[in-house]
Enzyme design. Sequence first.
Site, short mmCIF file in Angstrom:
data_model
loop_
_atom_site.label_atom_id
_atom_site.label_comp_id
_atom_site.label_asym_id
_atom_site.label_seq_id
_atom_site.Cartn_x
_atom_site.Cartn_y
_atom_site.Cartn_z
N LYS A 48 -8.42 105.03 91.41
CA LYS A 48 -7.51 105.30 92.47
C LYS A 48 -7.02 106.61 92.24
O LYS A 48 -6.82 107.41 93.39
CB LYS A 48 -6.57 104.23 92.38
CG LYS A 48 -7.01 103.00 92.88
CD LYS A 48 -7.41 103.05 94.29
CE LYS A 48 -7.96 101.56 94.96
NZ LYS A 48 -8.42 101.81 96.47
N TYR A 60 -10.24 100.64 87.05
CA TYR A 60 -9.73 100.44 88.42
C TYR A 60 -8.39 101.44 88.62
O TYR A 60 -8.59 102.15 89.73
CB TYR A 60 -9.14 98.99 88.93
CG TYR A 60 -8.40 98.99 89.86
CD1 TYR A 60 -9.09 98.93 91.13
CD2 TYR A 60 -7.06 98.94 89.69
CE1 TYR A 60 -8.11 98.92 92.50
CE2 TYR A 60 -6.02 98.91 90.92
CZ TYR A 60 -6.95 98.94 92.34
OH TYR A 60 -6.20 98.85 93.49
N SER A 78 -2.78 103.16 94.28
CA SER A 78 -2.12 102.03 93.65
C SER A 78 -1.13 102.25 92.32
O SER A 78 -1.24 103.34 92.06
CB SER A 78 -3.08 101.22 92.79
OG SER A 78 -2.90 100.31 92.03
C1 WQD Z 1 2.08 90.05 87.90
C2 WQD Z 1 2.75 89.31 86.84
C3 WQD Z 1 1.44 88.94 84.84
C4 WQD Z 1 -0.49 85.78 86.55
C5 WQD Z 1 -2.08 93.87 89.78
C6 WQD Z 1 -2.98 95.08 89.11
C7 WQD Z 1 -2.42 96.49 89.89
C8 WQD Z 1 -1.97 96.35 91.16
C9 WQD Z 1 -1.22 94.82 91.61
C10 WQD Z 1 -3.64 96.67 93.07
C11 WQD Z 1 2.45 90.09 85.27
C12 WQD Z 1 2.25 87.78 85.22
C13 WQD Z 1 0.35 86.51 86.22
C14 WQD Z 1 -0.26 84.32 85.75
C15 WQD Z 1 1.72 85.31 84.95
N1 WQD Z 1 -3.21 96.00 92.25
N2 WQD Z 1 1.38 86.54 85.65
N3 WQD Z 1 0.96 84.41 85.03
O1 WQD Z 1 -1.02 92.86 86.86
O2 WQD Z 1 1.33 93.19 88.13
O3 WQD Z 1 -0.81 94.24 89.16
O4 WQD Z 1 -1.87 93.66 90.96
O5 WQD Z 1 -3.56 97.74 93.07
O6 WQD Z 1 -3.28 97.31 89.61
O7 WQD Z 1 -3.04 95.14 87.97
O8 WQD Z 1 -0.34 91.59 89.21
O9 WQD Z 1 -0.27 89.36 90.01
O10 WQD Z 1 -1.83 89.79 87.75
O11 WQD Z 1 0.55 89.88 87.59
O12 WQD Z 1 2.87 85.34 84.14
O13 WQD Z 1 -0.89 83.37 85.93
O14 WQD Z 1 2.80 88.04 86.60
O15 WQD Z 1 1.21 88.99 83.40
O16 WQD Z 1 3.48 90.37 84.47
P1 WQD Z 1 -0.44 92.90 88.10
P2 WQD Z 1 -0.29 90.11 88.77
#
Ligand code: WQD
Length: 319
Positions: free
Chosen positions: A147, A143, A119
């Site tokens: 990984k 998490y 990841s």
């Molecule tokens: C994306 C962006 C949020 C929800 C996660 C894991 C990472 C990997 C991928 C597996 C961010 C913003 C989100 C909302 C928002 N997983 N957001 N409003 O955190 O980039 O990555 O998934 O390996 O380890 O941490 O993904 O989809 O949660 O967020 O503004 O309601 O969208 O702040 O900038 P993230 P996400």
Amino acid sequence: MSVLVTGGAGYIGSHVVRLLHQRSEPVLVVDGLSNGLRDRLGASQFLQLDLAAPNSKQALTDAIREHGVTSVIHLAAQKQVGVSVERPEFYYEQNIGGMSSLLSAMRDTGVDRLVFSSSAATYGIPDAEAVTEDSECHPINPYGETKLIGEWMGANAARSWGLRVANLRYFNVAGTGWPELADTAVMNLVPIVFSALKAGKSPIVFGDDYATPDGSCVRDYVHVHDLADAHLSALDYLERDERKHSTFNVGTGQGFSVFQVLAEIKRVTKIDFDIDIQPRRAGDPPYLCADVSRIKEELGWQSSRGLNEIIESAWSAIK
Ligand code: WQD
């Protein structure tokens, strides 16, 4: 000869399995079904097993022998960052324990090819807009740590008994290749926004004051069908003699901000929604985008689907 896919009943795993079937490769799926769905499996052989359970090594060893497994794609893992912070012991038990049982069973049976689902969470908060595989890894949650440790375990097995391993560091995975394999969890931006829209609520943006072009966080969104394809390219790479690297970013190389994703969702769904700006979410890096030079050069893989196809496919599967 068959390919063992752990976690093959999950959202990403079932896409990998579907592509292996299309290549006519026999597949054995091992999945604990804690998050996976049995009806995603198609014609695969199936063993229901939690890889971290006490008896799992023997059960896996038996299944590998019985089905003539020659390579493994290991996706089975817990993947909720927030839960990993609340219950770190469980994450270590599941993700490290599962990897440990798998590597022992592979060693005992002489299966020496492994594609490991890693990841971008291994990087933590990088100081570059696009990270290369040689960037330093400082994961900021259990998490991401599990990984990174999984990668170390594979590297040690490579040194100790000749495991050939390819770690795929996934960036932000979304979309669906087939509607019946859609992501049913509401854990990431795209499904969270769809779920809000269906409930008649305004999507939330966590922070509009980052040092990014429009103030919201920038991510590298990769279509799950492209990501699944990368696993097959990695399997083929492990067959070849000239392998140079074991770790690959899997992304598009292009970043989109949360506001840009919302604009695309507005265009695709034709729903005219308001946006609810909330404070920053803890632990969010402003930028997390992949430098994809290595995977292109070494595996000959690159993404072919853009943000529009990601949003269109995900929306048409649930609307
Ligand atoms: C994306 C962006 C949020 C929800 C996660 C894991 C990472 C990997 C991928 C597996 C961010 C913003 C989100 C909302 C928002 N997983 N957001 N409003 O955190 O980039 O990555 O998934 O390996 O380890 O941490 O993904 O989809 O949660 O967020 O503004 O309601 O969208 O702040 O900038 P993230 P996400």
